[in-house]
Structure formats: C-alpha cells, structure tokens
Design an enzyme around this catalytic site. Structure first.
Site, mmCIF file in Angstrom:
data_model
loop_
_atom_site.group_PDB
_atom_site.id
_atom_site.type_symbol
_atom_site.label_atom_id
_atom_site.label_comp_id
_atom_site.label_asym_id
_atom_site.label_seq_id
_atom_site.Cartn_x
_atom_site.Cartn_y
_atom_site.Cartn_z
ATOM 1 N N CYS A 1 7.982 -38.739 -19.034
ATOM 2 C CA CYS A 1 6.815 -39.082 -19.349
ATOM 3 C C CYS A 1 6.171 -39.474 -18.159
ATOM 4 C CB CYS A 1 6.542 -40.215 -20.357
ATOM 5 S SG CYS A 1 7.344 -41.552 -19.624
ATOM 6 N N ARG B 1 -3.297 -1.504 -6.445
ATOM 7 C CA ARG B 1 -2.432 -2.819 -6.461
ATOM 8 C C ARG B 1 -2.918 -3.519 -7.606
ATOM 9 N NH1 ARG B 1 -6.044 -4.702 -1.187
ATOM 10 N NH2 ARG B 1 -7.865 -5.114 -2.240
ATOM 11 N N GLY C 1 -8.317 -7.215 4.389
ATOM 12 C CA GLY C 1 -9.154 -7.418 5.523
ATOM 13 C C GLY C 1 -8.106 -8.030 6.831
ATOM 14 N N LYS D 1 0.898 -1.287 -0.054
ATOM 15 C CA LYS D 1 0.054 -0.103 0.137
ATOM 16 C C LYS D 1 0.949 1.245 0.009
ATOM 17 C CE LYS D 1 -3.791 -0.427 2.480
ATOM 18 N NZ LYS D 1 -4.624 -0.713 3.742
ATOM 19 N N ASP E 1 7.252 -44.138 -10.930
ATOM 20 C CA ASP E 1 8.113 -45.180 -10.653
ATOM 21 C C ASP E 1 9.476 -44.716 -10.018
ATOM 22 O OD1 ASP E 1 6.163 -47.300 -11.010
ATOM 23 O OD2 ASP E 1 7.046 -47.928 -12.890
ATOM 24 N N MET F 1 -5.479 -7.086 8.517
ATOM 25 C CA MET F 1 -5.000 -6.045 9.309
ATOM 26 C C MET F 1 -5.754 -4.939 9.664
ATOM 27 S SD MET F 1 -0.949 -6.535 8.851
ATOM 28 C CE MET F 1 -1.022 -5.845 7.137
ATOM 29 N N TYR G 1 12.238 -32.703 -24.079
ATOM 30 C CA TYR G 1 10.806 -32.631 -24.230
ATOM 31 C C TYR G 1 10.226 -33.098 -22.648
ATOM 32 C CZ TYR G 1 10.500 -37.671 -25.050
ATOM 33 O OH TYR G 1 10.401 -38.812 -24.764
ATOM 34 N N SER H 1 13.747 -41.798 -21.611
ATOM 35 C CA SER H 1 12.631 -41.136 -20.977
ATOM 36 C C SER H 1 12.173 -41.328 -19.563
ATOM 37 C CB SER H 1 11.391 -41.503 -21.650
ATOM 38 O OG SER H 1 10.152 -41.127 -21.456
ATOM 39 N N ARG I 1 5.634 -47.840 -25.824
ATOM 40 C CA ARG I 1 6.290 -48.645 -24.806
ATOM 41 C C ARG I 1 5.885 -49.928 -24.835
ATOM 42 N NH1 ARG I 1 4.944 -47.040 -18.566
ATOM 43 N NH2 ARG I 1 3.239 -48.120 -19.173
ATOM 44 N N ARG J 1 -2.856 3.406 8.508
ATOM 45 C CA ARG J 1 -3.488 2.141 7.707
ATOM 46 C C ARG J 1 -1.942 1.223 7.528
ATOM 47 N NH1 ARG J 1 -4.717 4.916 1.975
ATOM 48 N NH2 ARG J 1 -5.866 2.950 1.687
ATOM 49 N N HIS K 1 -6.808 -39.856 -1.544
ATOM 50 C CA HIS K 1 -7.229 -40.844 -2.783
ATOM 51 C C HIS K 1 -8.051 -40.252 -3.795
ATOM 52 C CE1 HIS K 1 -9.365 -44.186 -4.732
ATOM 53 N NE2 HIS K 1 -7.959 -44.808 -4.707
HETATM 54 P P1 ADP Z 1 -7.801 -2.236 3.787
HETATM 55 O O1 ADP Z 1 -6.356 -2.449 3.389
HETATM 56 O O2 ADP Z 1 -8.512 -2.781 4.455
HETATM 57 O O3 ADP Z 1 -8.337 -1.722 2.447
HETATM 58 P P2 ADP Z 1 -7.233 0.810 3.956
HETATM 59 O O4 ADP Z 1 -6.078 1.191 4.726
HETATM 60 O O5 ADP Z 1 -7.207 0.611 2.648
HETATM 61 O O6 ADP Z 1 -7.625 -0.845 4.466
HETATM 62 O O7 ADP Z 1 -8.556 1.572 4.399
HETATM 63 C C1 ADP Z 1 -9.641 1.332 4.711
HETATM 64 C C2 ADP Z 1 -10.913 2.229 4.099
HETATM 65 O O8 ADP Z 1 -10.627 3.378 4.469
HETATM 66 C C3 ADP Z 1 -10.601 2.138 2.544
HETATM 67 O O9 ADP Z 1 -11.848 2.025 2.025
HETATM 68 C C4 ADP Z 1 -9.855 3.353 2.125
HETATM 69 O O10 ADP Z 1 -10.038 3.678 1.081
HETATM 70 C C5 ADP Z 1 -10.399 4.137 3.437
HETATM 71 N N1 ADP Z 1 -9.192 5.217 3.600
HETATM 72 C C6 ADP Z 1 -7.851 5.148 4.222
HETATM 73 N N2 ADP Z 1 -7.485 6.045 4.552
HETATM 74 C C7 ADP Z 1 -8.297 7.193 3.781
HETATM 75 C C8 ADP Z 1 -7.922 8.706 3.956
HETATM 76 N N3 ADP Z 1 -6.795 9.318 4.295
HETATM 77 N N4 ADP Z 1 -9.397 9.209 3.507
HETATM 78 C C9 ADP Z 1 -10.253 8.740 2.948
HETATM 79 N N5 ADP Z 1 -10.472 7.334 3.315
HETATM 80 C C10 ADP Z 1 -9.462 6.569 3.500
HETATM 81 MG MG MG Z 2 -7.680 -0.808 1.059
HETATM 82 MG MG MG Z 3 6.565 -47.099 -14.851
#
Ligand code: ADP
Ligand code: MG
Ligand code: MG
Length: 942
Positions: free
Chosen positions: A882, A340, A103, A24, A819, A105, A902, A814, A618, A94, A456
C-alpha cells in the site's frame, strides 16, 4: 579467421536485426523484401562502426572493398554508373542507429556529383537548374559533414545570392546564380579548410561513410543519448545506408512527403501527413515552404494516393504497429525512403489499440503491451484542449500531470489566503520547502523555476495529484518584488497563467482545458487488462468520497484506509486535542467516547461505498503531536497574547490600536480571534485573554512533553496503541460496530483490520487480545458473529526479518514501502529528497529515486524474504502493498513476480496499475523459466 561481413544489400539483410542494421536500415530492408518500392541500396552495419572506433577512428580493413563491390551491383541494378558523365548513379549516404534519434546524426544527399557530372546530369535531365541545385546541396552538406566547414559560411553566400536577385526563396535562384554558388562554396572549403571538395566520387563515398560514423560520437548525438538514457545495450554505433537517389524536385509531377498510417493526434484510421510538390526530402523538414495536407494528393496525384493507401495497409500488417514513413514521388513514380513506429499521443495510442484489435491487425495482448502506463496517466488528468491555439511562454519539466489555470501568487501564505476565498491560484516559487505545504493545499497548481522531478515541489504535488511544472529556468522569480520575468515580459501577482504538468508548458492567461477522459476505448482496453492480470488492484482511500472514486476507477477494494484523516477533520480535531490534553483518565475516556460514534459512522459509510469489496482499515499510525499545533506557532501565539494583555493593562488602548495588534499578531486560532476581536473592539479585557493564555500554555506544555527527537521513529503506530490501549480499543469498537450494523442492514461489509509499525509478534499478540475482548462485547451486544480479517503492515526491517513469526499471528501482510524504504536506507524521505537524493540520481549513484520506483535489490529483496518466509508458515497468507510504489509500473511488475496478491495505490493511478499488472503477467509469460531464474534477471533478488 573468416572475415566479418560488413555490407548487406536491402534485399538480403536480416530485417529483424535492428541492432546490426540500425532502425532505418532494417526498415529499408524489410520494405524491399515485402515488395514495396524502395530505391536499391545497401547497409553498412553498426559492427563496422564499432570496429571503426575500436581501431581509433579508422575504417576497418576490407570495408570499402565490400562497399565498392556493392556499388557495382547497384550500377547493374539501376543501369547507371557511379561518376558517369551523362548517366550518373547518385546516392544518399544516411545514418541510422538501432534507436531513432531524429536529426541527431548526419545524411548526405546527391553523392556522386562533380564538376563534370553536374553538366552531363543537367543535360540528361534537360534541367540544368535542377542539376546545379543538387550539386550545391551536395557541396554544402559534404563540406559541413565530411570536411567540417562552418554552416554559416554557406548560409551567408546563399543569402547574398538571393539578395542580388531580389529573390525570397531558394527555388527562385537562376542557373547562373546556382553555378556561381557552387564555385563560391568550393572556394569556402578551399579557403577555410585548405582542402578541395573531392571530385572523385569514390573518395566522396569513403569520406561520407567515415563522416556518418563520426556523427555517432558527435556532440548532438552524445547529448541526446545521455538525455534519453540510451545505453550501448540499446543502441551501439550507427549503420550507414547507401541508397540510390530519387528526386522529388524534378517538376510538378514530383513530390516528397512524410506520412503516418493513422492520425497520430486522434488515432483515426486515415492516412495522415504532408507533402511538397517539386521538392527534395529535406525541404519538408526545413520548413522553407509550407507543405500541403496529404489529403490533397488524392486529387493532385490520384495514382500515388491509391498506392499510398495500399502501402499503409501493407506496412501495418507487416509491423503490427502504426508507421511513420518518408516517401518521394519522382515523375509520377512513388518510392519509400524510410519507415518506423509512429510516435503518437495518448489518445491515439488508446484508440488505435482498440481499433487494430477489432481490425485483427493486433491481438489484444499485443495491444496492451504497446501502451505505456504513462500514456494512460496523461488521459486521466485535465489537459490543455488540443485544439487550443496557445503558445507557451516557457517550458519546464513535467513533474505532475494535469493542466490548471489560476492567478499567480508568490508565496504560500498568499496562496492560502486567496485560495480560501475560492480564488484559483497557481503557486509560483523558485523552489518550495516543507513549510510551504499550506500553500499547496490551496493552490490549483505549482510552478517552480528551479529543481528537478524529485524536488520538493514535484514530490509533494504528485502526492496530492496536483499539476506541477518544475525547473522552468527561463522564468526569473523575484518574490520580494512579487514579480516574475520571462523573456522580457513581466508577470505580476494576480495575473492569470496556465500550466500543463504533463508537458511542462507554461502559458500566459487562461488556456482552455478538457476534462479527463475515461473513454470507451480506454474502458475496453482496461477490461482486456483485467482478464489477463492475476495481480489484484486496490486503492488507498480514506473517505466515502474517495471510496466511490476508487470504485469508479476499477479498484477491487481498499488496500489502505487511514483513520488519522478522519481525526484531522475540522469537527474532530478539537476532540482529538481534548483527548491528548486530558489530565485524567476520565477526561480522556470522555473525549474518546465522543470520537467513537463519529469513527463508526465513517467506517459504515466506507463499507457501504465498497460493498462486497474488502476494506483494509489501518489503526491509528502517526505520533500524537501531529494533531497538536507546532511549537513555533504556539510560542508566537503566547507572546502575542501577552503583548496584547500588557497593552491593555499599561498602554493606552484604543479599539484601532488593538485591532492593529490583532491584525499583525501571529494568531492562528481563527474562532478565538473572532471572539477576541469582539472583545477588543470594546477596548476591554473581559478575561478572555487570560483564558486563552492559560489554554495555550497548557497545550504548549503538552507539546513539549510529547516532543520527540525522531518522531517518525518514536511513539507511534502499534507502540502508541499498546501504551494507550483506550485508543485502539475505541477504534476496534467503532470498526466492529460498523460491521455489525452493516450486517443488520443487509450490507456485505468485507472488513480487514490492519496494525501499523509492527516489529515484533508480541505486539500483535497484545492487539489481538484487545481485539478478542472488543469482539466479544460487540458480538454479545448485536447477537451475531462477526467476520473480518486481522493483519499487519510490514514496514520495518525487523518485520521483514521476523516475517515467519509475525505470520503466525496474522492473516495478511501489507507492505508499507514508504516507511520500509526509509528504514532500509536509514534516511528520511524529506531530508533525502531535499538534500542529496537528486545529486545521487543525477550522478548515477542510485538509478532512481527509491521513493518513486521501488528499490528492487534492497527493499525488494526484503519484501521477497518476508513473502517467502511468511508463506512458509502460512501458505495462504494474503500479501499486498500500500505504499506509493503500488502505483508505479515497474514496481508493480516486481510485485507481480514476487507473488503479491494485490497492489494498492491512489485512486487516479488505479487504471495505470490495472494496465501495468496485465503487462507484468504478459511479460512473465513471454519469459522462459531459465530467463526468470537467471542471476541477471532484475527481479531475481533472493
Ligand atoms: P533523417 O534520419 O534525419 O530523417 P534521412 O537519412 O532519412 O535523415 O534523410 C534526410 C532526408 O533525405 C529525408 O527527407 C529523406 O527522405 C531524404 N532522402 C534520403 N535518402 C534519399 C534518397 N536516396 N533519395 C531521395 N531522398 C532521400
Ligand atoms: Mg528520415
Ligand atoms: Mg507507514
């Protein structure tokens, strides 16, 4: 010592260093530096987090001083002041490690508010309601995350407040209600934790930073890293991003949303996403209100729409990858809050790869490297129709891709019975065992409630290319009652279900599916792959139909054609049995002579289907008893026949009683049963029973004779060929005649004859002599010279060790790595996978199931030894693989590095192998010589 720097403003940080800044932080820095509108802020590095843990959960010395200094800079940049009563700077704190863990952390928004700031902020924005709403969100998030309060306590208060007002949504709460909530929230913190919500913003900042560090070791995050095998090398500690708050909830000209630069479902080149007007970021994810599709922004906020279109180009040009980003619009001004790489489905990956090359956003090489071979695999099987609107009733582990619908059956016999009548069945069991195999053959798919991806059921289904879901634990199966129960709903035998082995989903009823797509996009990509790869790709195929499929999938030959498949065909098996059961040499020769033209015809068909491409045939490999019925079934049959006979002789036989006995008798010989039935319906013994008895007893005797303690290590392969030379002579004759006839018919048959189970060069000498004789005969008969290659499987440890001597007697190797893996570990696959291998893998004793992913340090090392010493003797020795590993991407990469010519795999994995081989070549090119020679390099095994 120079003190390490822990804090970098977005405009200064090295945005390529995701390890240090987290994903991030790196994204925010990069977007800032390329001029995208990011609210000002800074990153506290992952190094600070590591130091925090090293010091026993203490913030490193100097960290907060640095942070405070940066906050002062933020104040100058924004013209606001932290903790100021009327013009406050508010920030978000953040989390964000090097790899995205959605989600897992924590993030705290609106930091910097307190009892006084909220009033001033409300006046300054002329929106008291908004200010108190922001404040109560801060108290709650801070209370939970930084102080450890229970979420439920806040939720209860919020519910109560809404109830008092008769409100359905949060945003209907009045200023007074929100003010009261703030007070109540603070009281909860006081009462439950005996501490106060800190009024000092600087204190808030320090506690929040620490809380984000702590969330790295929080249960959610730790579990997530374990589940997805995220090692400290991949991500070590979280960074903390401090970012000036912007508000999407400042009225109707404000909004917040998430978007992709392209549609992650179809790959189409359009902005894709959702937004909410008058909302704060977290509301979109929280699902409180239903967001609008991003296309509506075009009319609602055309300026921001235009800007997003520009940004989407900029982002892709910068990252060479589809981006998934967060944005917020505050009073008409757009801000970027995160970006990302986009997670997409397989279709989208393939389509965007081709498009982005055409648009010159990517080079072909980059496009090939961004697709994982598993993605292709998803597309090569029947799938649930993406437009189908079906809710799964349970989810297990995706064990073998493909979707299938059918009626539920609870045991293999029933699966076989119904399957034979043409009914589509899904075999549903707690877990499966080797004796269920006949049910697999007749089932469209397999579902188990227990077991993992190496169980299995999973292994067998994958081998057969059938859809399979395993470990669907929510389903309770009672096979006695012929009933399955899932969340209170019972499913009886015969009910329709659908499984998706690519996702693990299980559905009630028949869900529409779509055909596998070998789309134009995919063909284009694979063409690029073919241009880049140096490793050949062949298929394992035993029949002309298999061969045709292999060609369609892009195979450049057949790396393994197993002749025993032909022996097992319904019209051949009786002859094969006659051959085995023959008492005299004449009888044996007669049976063999009947087989020869059949084999020849098969080979000819295959050569024709593969014209101009090599076909490796074979010679017979399995032990003979595999073609005989099992001892148990024979014993049961003999007993049943004796029983029937005595009933006829001494009982009081009626057609009904006899017919009943026949029904319940364990007779598996269907034609015989039919004849018996005719006889028995007349309640007479015309001698057929005696005839059958004699026949069964002589088979029984032969089965006892051929029984071995360890059949897989016994009389099979070349050992059988040498002790029963008639057999190999017949096969060699059939192969060479097929070649000769193809030549006559103007078909270019490229033939390679391969000997299995060789451990000693003398064995090849013997078979070679036999071959010379047969060749002379066939050549004389057809008056032409025959062209073919003679080679050997390398599947015994001794063969690897004696590879130099063996190479002198062959033109190609081959590797039979199934085995060879068993031989290297000295354990049998079935036993290992049934008994202990899953435990080994789950507990980290072995990194993977070596029957799925080639064991590079062990089996791989032997392979390299064999390649190197074989080529020392014969530099142009052709070497392939193979075993099943020939279709496994990382194993393919090893094969490339070790210099194989191959890989050969099942037809439906050929496209995967083509891509994996190209990726192997590209990755090797990117590695320096030093890297390749370094001892840590995983493919450097000798
Ligand atoms: P996560 O990794 O769980 O997406 P984020 O750090 O991105 O957590 O933040 C959670 C939410 O808060 C996201 O929707 C993000 O866009 C919003 N957010 C984070 N920082 C700001 C900010 N400075 N102003 C407005 N919205 C924010
Ligand atoms: Mg986010
Ligand atoms: Mg064999």
């Amino acid at each position: 010592m120079k003190q390490i720097r822990f804090v970098y403003p977005f405009e200064e940080a090295d945005s390529t260093d995701r390890q240090l800044l987290g994903g991030k932080g790196a994204g925010l820095a990069r977007m800032t530096q390329i001029g995208l509108p990011v609210p000002p802020g800074f990153v506290i590095t992952t190094e600070a987090c590591r130091q925090y843990y090293k010091a026993g959960r203490r913030l490193p010395a100097g960290l907060m001083d640095e942070a405070r200094e940066r906050m002062k800079q933020l104040e100058r940049q924004t013209g606001k002041a932290f903790g100021h009563k009327t013009n406050p700077l508010l920030v978000s704190v953040r989390s964000g490690g090097a790899l995205s863990m959605p989600g897992m952390m924590d993030t705290i928004l609106n930091l910097g508010m307190n009892d006084e700031v909220v009033v001033g902020f409300g006046e300054a924005t002329q929106n008291l309601r908004f200010a108190y709403d922001a404040y109560r969100r801060l108290i709650q998030a801070f209370g939970q995350i930084a102080l450890g309060a229970e979420e439920k306590r806040f939720a209860e208060l919020l519910e109560a407040a809404k109830k008092r007002l008769g409100a359905e949504y949060d945003f209907e709460l009045t200023v007074e209600a929100l003010q009261r909530l703030c007070a109540d929230y603070k009281r909860v913190i006081q009462d439950d934790l005996g501490t106060e919500f800190p009024q000092d913003p600087w204190k808030q900042l320090e506690l929040a930073v620490e809380a984000v560090f702590r969330s790295w070791e929080g249960k959610r995050a730790v579990d997530y890293r374990r589940e997805f095998k995220i090692t400290p090398q991949m991500a070590n500690g979280t960074a903390v991003n401090i970012c000036t708050m912007v508000f999407g909830n400042m009225g109707e000209d404000s909004a917040t949303g998430v978007a992709f630069t392209r549609d992650p479902g179809t790959g189409e080149n359009v902005l894709f996403g959702e937004y909410l007007v008058n909302a704060q970021g977290e509301d979109v994810v929280a699902g409180i209100r239903t967001p609008k599709p991003i296309a509506e922004l075009k009319t609602e906020m055309p300026g921001s729409w235009e800007e997003l279109q520009r940004i989407r180009r900029t982002l892709e040009d910068e990252y060479h990858e589809v981006q998934d980003f967060e944005f917020t619009i505050e009073r008409g001004k757009l801000y970027m809050l995160q970006t990302r790489n986009g997670k997409m489905n397989a279709t989208a990956f393939v389509k965007t790869s081709r498009d982005m090359v055409a648009e010159k956003v990517l080079k072909a090489e980059e496009a090939l490297l961004r697709i994982s071979p598993d993605h292709l695999e998803q597309l090569l099987h029947r799938r649930i129709d993406p437009t189908a609107d079906a809710e799964p009733i349970a989810r297990g582990l995706p064990a073998s891709p493909g979707a299938a619908s059918g009626v539920v059956v609870f045991d293999a016999d029933e699966a076989e019975r119904r399957g034979r009548t043409g009914e589509a069945v899904i075999l549903v069991r707690e877990e499966t065992k080797p004796e269920d195999i006949h049910g697999f053959f007749q089932a469209r798919g397999i579902l188990t409630s227990r077991g993992g991806k190496t169980s299995h059921a999973a292994v067998v289904a994958r081998g057969m290319g059938k859809p399979c879901v395993v470990g669907a634990e929510e389903i309770r199966i009672n096979d006695r009652e012929r009933l399955a129960v899932v969340s209170g709903r019972s499913i009886t035998e015969g009910e329709l279900i659908t499984i998706d082995g690519g996702s693990g989903d299980v559905f009630l009823g028949e869900v529409p599916t779509v055909e596998p797509e070998f789309s134009e996009d995919m063909k284009t990509l694979l063409r690029w792959a073919d241009e880049i790869r140096t490793l050949g790709v062949r298929a394992n195929a035993d029949t002309p139909e298999d061969a045709a499929l292999a060609r369609e999938m892009g195979a450049e030959g057949i790396g393994l054609c197993r002749t025993e498949r032909m022996f097992n065909a319904a019209d051949r098996l009786p002859i094969v049995r006659d051959m085995i059961l023959s008492r005299t040499a004449e009888e044996r020769r007669a049976a063999i002579d009947r087989l020869r033209p059949m084999q020849k015809a098969d080979f000819k068909e295959i050569f024709k289907a593969m014209e101009d491409l090599p076909v490796t045939i074979r010679l017979l490999d399995p032990p003979l008893h595999e073609f005989l019925p099992s001892l148990e079934s024979l014993l049961l049959e003999v007993a049943a026949l004796k029983n029937l006979k005595s009933h006829l002789e001494h009982g009081n036989p009626t057609p009904q009683s006899l017919s009943r006995m026949l029904e319940s008798a364990e007779l598996s010989d269907l034609p015989a049963i039919e004849r018996l039935r005719a006889e028995v319906s007349a309640a007479r013994d015309g001698g057929l029973i005696d005839e059958l008895l004699e026949q069964k007893e002589s088979v029984l005797q032969k089965v006892r004779e051929t029984a071995e303690v360890n059949p897989m290590l016994g009389h099979r392969g070349v050992r059988l060929g040498i002790t029963y030379p008639e057999l190999y002579r017949m096969q060699l004759g059939a192969i060479l005649e097929a070649v000769a006839e193809c030549v006559q018919e103007g078909v270019n048959a490229v033939c390679e004859i391969m000997v299995p189970q060789v451990t000693e060069p003398n064995e090849l000498l013997r078979v070679g002599e036999l071959l010379d004789e047969v060749r002379a005969e066939v050549e004389a008969q057809h008056g032409s010279r025959l062209d073919f290659k003679f080679g050997t499987m390398i599947e015994a440890v001794r063969a690897c060790v004696r590879a130099d001597a063996i190479a002198e007697r062959t033109e190609f190797f081959s590797f039979g790595t199934n085995d060879l893996t068993q031989a290297t570990f000295s354990f049998s696959r079935e036993d290992a996978e049934q008994k202990f291998l899953p435990f080994y893998v789950e507990n980290g004793l072995l990194p993977q199931n070596p029957f799925e992913a080639l064991d590079i340090p062990g089996v791989g090392r032997l392979m390299k030894l064999a390649v190197v010493s074989g080529r020392r003797v014969k530099p142009d020795l052709k070497v392939g693989i193979c075993g099943e590993h020939g279709g496994h991407p990382r194993s393919i990469e090893f094969c490339h590095t070790v210099g194989l010519d191959y890989v050969s795999c099942s037809s439906f994995r050929v496209p995967i192998a083509r891509l994996a081989a190209a990726q192997a070549a590209l990755r090797e090119k990117r590695r320096s010589k030093e890297e390749r020679e370094h001892a840590d390099y995983p493919f450097n095994v000798l």
